[in-house]
Design a protein around this motif. Structure first.
Motif, PDB file in Angstrom:
ATOM      1  N   MET A   1       0.846  -1.209   0.000  1.00 32.50           N
ATOM      2  CA  MET A   1       0.000   0.000   0.000  1.00 32.50           C
ATOM      3  C   MET A   1       0.869   1.241   0.000  1.00 32.50           C
ATOM      4  O   MET A   1       1.520   1.539   0.987  1.00 32.50           O
ATOM      5  N   ARG A   2       0.893   1.942  -1.120  1.00 32.27           N
ATOM      6  CA  ARG A   2       1.806   3.080  -1.244  1.00 32.27           C
ATOM      7  C   ARG A   2       1.219   4.347  -0.638  1.00 32.27           C
ATOM      8  O   ARG A   2       1.924   5.283  -0.342  1.00 32.27           O
ATOM      9  N   SER A   3      -0.128   4.378  -0.494  1.00 31.42           N
ATOM     10  CA  SER A   3      -0.712   5.629  -0.006  1.00 31.42           C
ATOM     11  C   SER A   3      -0.921   5.576   1.513  1.00 31.42           C
ATOM     12  O   SER A   3      -1.378   4.564   2.061  1.00 31.42           O
ATOM     13  N   ILE A   4      -0.578   6.711   2.171  1.00 37.79           N
ATOM     14  CA  ILE A   4      -0.756   6.788   3.629  1.00 37.79           C
ATOM     15  C   ILE A   4      -2.241   6.667   3.953  1.00 37.79           C
ATOM     16  O   ILE A   4      -2.638   6.032   4.927  1.00 37.79           O
ATOM     17  N   GLY A   5      -3.088   7.271   3.085  1.00 34.26           N
ATOM     18  CA  GLY A   5      -4.535   7.236   3.299  1.00 34.26           C
ATOM     19  C   GLY A   5      -5.026   5.794   3.355  1.00 34.26           C
ATOM     20  O   GLY A   5      -5.788   5.428   4.250  1.00 34.26           O
ATOM     21  N   ALA A   6      -4.549   4.950   2.431  1.00 35.83           N
ATOM     22  CA  ALA A   6      -4.996   3.548   2.400  1.00 35.83           C
ATOM     23  C   ALA A   6      -4.511   2.827   3.650  1.00 35.83           C
ATOM     24  O   ALA A   6      -5.243   2.039   4.249  1.00 35.83           O
ATOM     25  N   ARG A   7      -3.253   3.131   4.066  1.00 40.63           N
ATOM     26  CA  ARG A   7      -2.726   2.465   5.264  1.00 40.63           C
ATOM     27  C   ARG A   7      -3.515   2.874   6.509  1.00 40.63           C
ATOM     28  O   ARG A   7      -3.868   2.041   7.335  1.00 40.63           O
ATOM     29  N   LEU A   8      -3.795   4.198   6.611  1.00 40.63           N
ATOM     30  CA  LEU A   8      -4.564   4.683   7.770  1.00 40.63           C
ATOM     31  C   LEU A   8      -5.929   4.009   7.812  1.00 40.63           C
ATOM     32  O   LEU A   8      -6.382   3.542   8.860  1.00 40.63           O
ATOM     33  N   THR A   9      -6.589   3.943   6.647  1.00 41.73           N
ATOM     34  CA  THR A   9      -7.918   3.332   6.578  1.00 41.73           C
ATOM     35  C   THR A   9      -7.845   1.874   6.993  1.00 41.73           C
ATOM     36  O   THR A   9      -8.665   1.402   7.787  1.00 41.73           O
ATOM     37  N   PHE A  10      -6.833   1.175   6.477  1.00 39.05           N
ATOM     38  CA  PHE A  10      -6.711  -0.251   6.798  1.00 39.05           C
ATOM     39  C   PHE A  10      -6.555  -0.457   8.301  1.00 39.05           C
ATOM     40  O   PHE A  10      -7.275  -1.231   8.924  1.00 39.05           O
ATOM     41  N   TRP A  11      -5.604   0.280   8.906  1.00 42.11           N
ATOM     42  CA  TRP A  11      -5.337   0.066  10.322  1.00 42.11           C
ATOM     43  C   TRP A  11      -6.506   0.494  11.188  1.00 42.11           C
ATOM     44  O   TRP A  11      -6.806  -0.113  12.214  1.00 42.11           O
ATOM     45  N   TYR A  12      -7.179   1.598  10.771  1.00 45.94           N
ATOM     46  CA  TYR A  12      -8.338   2.046  11.547  1.00 45.94           C
ATOM     47  C   TYR A  12      -9.427   0.974  11.506  1.00 45.94           C
ATOM     48  O   TYR A  12      -9.964   0.566  12.548  1.00 45.94           O
ATOM     49  N   ALA A  13      -9.743   0.474  10.291  1.00 42.38           N
ATOM     50  CA  ALA A  13     -10.805  -0.527  10.138  1.00 42.38           C
ATOM     51  C   ALA A  13     -10.413  -1.809  10.880  1.00 42.38           C
ATOM     52  O   ALA A  13     -11.243  -2.425  11.561  1.00 42.38           O
ATOM     53  N   PHE A  14      -9.132  -2.184  10.794  1.00 48.43           N
ATOM     54  CA  PHE A  14      -8.660  -3.403  11.448  1.00 48.43           C
ATOM     55  C   PHE A  14      -8.819  -3.277  12.966  1.00 48.43           C
ATOM     56  O   PHE A  14      -9.417  -4.140  13.618  1.00 48.43           O
ATOM     57  N   ALA A  15      -8.327  -2.148  13.533  1.00 47.31           N
ATOM     58  CA  ALA A  15      -8.368  -1.966  14.987  1.00 47.31           C
ATOM     59  C   ALA A  15      -9.813  -1.911  15.481  1.00 47.31           C
ATOM     60  O   ALA A  15     -10.169  -2.564  16.472  1.00 47.31           O
ATOM     61  N   ALA A  16     -10.655  -1.137  14.762  1.00 49.89           N
ATOM     62  CA  ALA A  16     -12.041  -0.978  15.211  1.00 49.89           C
ATOM     63  C   ALA A  16     -12.775  -2.318  15.159  1.00 49.89           C
ATOM     64  O   ALA A  16     -13.463  -2.701  16.115  1.00 49.89           O
ATOM     65  N   THR A  17     -12.591  -3.065  14.060  1.00 53.46           N
ATOM     66  CA  THR A  17     -13.336  -4.324  13.906  1.00 53.46           C
ATOM     67  C   THR A  17     -12.845  -5.367  14.902  1.00 53.46           C
ATOM     68  O   THR A  17     -13.647  -6.069  15.523  1.00 53.46           O
TER      69      THR A  17
END
Ligand SMILES: Nc1ncnc2c1ncn2[C@@H]1O[C@H](COP(=O)(O)OP(=O)(O)OP(=O)(O)O)[C@@H](O)[C@H]1O
Ligand SMILES: [Mg+2]
Length: 460
Positions: A1-17
């Protein structure tokens, strides 16, 4: 994942779920424990009831009397509970409630509270109680608990899936919000260049890491701009200072030549040539300093370029004859562009001279011009060795000379000045591999008069 936005989204969704899933799991375990505890309480209450029925003298009763006392229990409580009483010493069963239909309540050795399952009786919660000398087993159906836990599991799974989707959407929104100032910084920093040094990154009212970064970059741009201005002023002043002594030296050399030159004639001729070259260099430096400082404004008059091109092609033909090249010229369509003949001639002359320098004797250089949509395009192709794709843009930078030692001497400023002049006409100039010939193509593009844009408009 080259974009910071995609990484932030992934980690946020992962942590929340994951957090939500763990909480759901804990909730499920607590619910199961609580419901099972309720069944244990129910079984214990039934045992107390049973004890009251058989009275305190139960140990002295015959088996028949015990069954009689238990028959009342058998009738009205058999809907909810399975009951058996057995004598552990002989493993003899004294009483089995009628709803057992001759079966035994399952037993787990060493445990007094446990879950059990039989195909006929279904899922059960079993409790064993001591009623010396007997063991009393009371069991009740755990089907309601099982279906509650199953329903909880299904609801939790649906909620976890919804949570995943919602957190991805929220994560995307959040990362966009967080990265917006970073994008503004990137876009502004990208626009800031040698021709646009005064622009600064907007700094918001909120004091945070991003505004600190923007201020830091702005301070760097301030220093860069002042260094650039100083450099420009320096080269302008040096150029001016050099002009007068050079004129004097030239006058002296010309004076020597007027008197015949004597033994120094050759040296004087060479001196005059060198001074002419130096003068040209100084004029080029002065032009670039003034163009950088926006001190040059062209008076662009709408003209039909065909006459201008024909006259230029005639001169280029003479140069080609002189250098032993074949020059061809094709122009089509009529139209108008805003231009200053003298300056545009300088651009084309530099490009054509470069082409002659790069093409071996006998090779071709061809110039084509036509109107395409809202632009007028002049294309000069040559039969030289061309230029590596990575160098195509670099050759327009100051003092860049790509040829080896054999290349004729030049200042490396010709294309830089050409680009400045074309920009001041509101057009663009670039290089690409030639299509019809083997070497390089330089394309000059100016807007048609209907869509005429001046350099000052471009900057606005
Ligand atoms: N048609 C071409 N084919 C191959 N290389 C080229 C061509 N045109 C330009 N170049 C390369 O790009 C360099 C820069 O060109 P530019 O016109 O800016 O400078 P110059 O010709 O060396 O000097 P000046 O034009 O000031 O006399 C040249 O030195 C040459 O190496
Ligand atoms: Mg040149």
């Amino acid at each position: 994942m080259r974009s910071i936005g995609a990484r932030l989204t992934f980690w946020y969704a992962f942590a929340a779920t994951i957090t939500f899933a763990i909480l759901s799991l804990i909730g499920g375990v607590l619910l199961d424990t609580q419901l099972t505890h309720g069944l244990d309480e129910l079984n214990a209450a039934e045992f107390r009831q049973l004890k009251a029925h058989i009275g305190d003298d139960y140990a002295t009763l015959s088996r028949g009397s015990l069954e009689r006392r238990l028959s009342g229990v058998n009738q009205y409580e058999s809907v909810l509970f399975l009951i058996s009483i057995h004598y552990p010493k002989t493993d003899e069963y004294l009483f089995n409630s009628s709803n057992l239909h001759g079966q035994r309540i399952p037993d787990v050795k060493g445990q007094r509270k446990f879950d059990a399952f039989t195909p006929d009786l279904g899922s059960l919660r079993v409790n064993e109680f001591l009623l010396p000398p007997y063991d009393v087993t009371v069991a009740t159906s755990a089907r309601a608990v099982d279906s509650s836990i199953r329903a909880y599991g299904e609801t939790s799974a649906a909620l976890i899936a919804s949570m995943l989707l919602a957190s991805i959407a929220i994560g995307l929104g959040l990362s966009r919000l967080v990265l917006r100032p970073m994008r503004a910084i990137r876009d502004t920093a990208d626009r800031i260049g040698s021709d646009n040094l005064s622009e600064r990154i907007p700094v918001g009212d909120v004091r945070d890491e991003v505004s600190d970064l923007a201020e830091l970059l702005n301070r760097t741009f301030d220093r860069l701009e002042s260094a650039f201005v100083q450099m420009r002023r320096f080269s302008e002043e040096v150029s001016h200072e050099l002009k007068t002594p050079l004129s004097l030296i030239r006058l002296h050399a010309e004076e020597i030549l007027r008197d015949g030159g004597g033994p120094h004639a050759d040296a004087a001729i060479e001196q005059v040539d060198e001074i002419a070259r130096l003068n040209r260099f100084i004029d080029q430096m002065l032009f670039l300093s003034r163009a950088d400082a926006d001190a040059i404004v062209f008076d662009l008059k709408p003209v039909d370029p065909s006459g201008f091109l024909e006259s230029f092609a005639h001169d280029a033909g003479v140069l080609a004859d002189d250098s032993g090249h074949v020059f061809t010229f094709v122009a089509s369509d009529a139209g108008s562009v805003g231009m200053e003949f003298g300056w545009l001639r300088q651009v084309l002359l530099n490009v054509v001279t470069n082409a002659f320098k790069a093409t071996p004797r006998g090779g071709r250089v061809c110039l084509t011009a036509h109107f395409a949509g809202s632009v007028w395009q002049v294309r000069i192709e040559d039969d030289g060795a061309g230029v590596a794709v990575a160098e195509l843009d670099r050759m327009f930078e100051r003092f860049v000379r790509l040829g080896g030692v054999d290349t004729p001497r030049g200042t490396g400023l010709g294309l830089t000045i050409s680009r400045s002049i074309v920009r001041l006409h509101g057009g663009r100039i670039w290089a690409e591999p030639a299509r019809r010939l083997r070497g390089l193509a330089i394309i000059v593009e100016l807007p048609r008069v209907a869509a005429l844009v001046t350099a000052s408009d471009l900057e606005a």
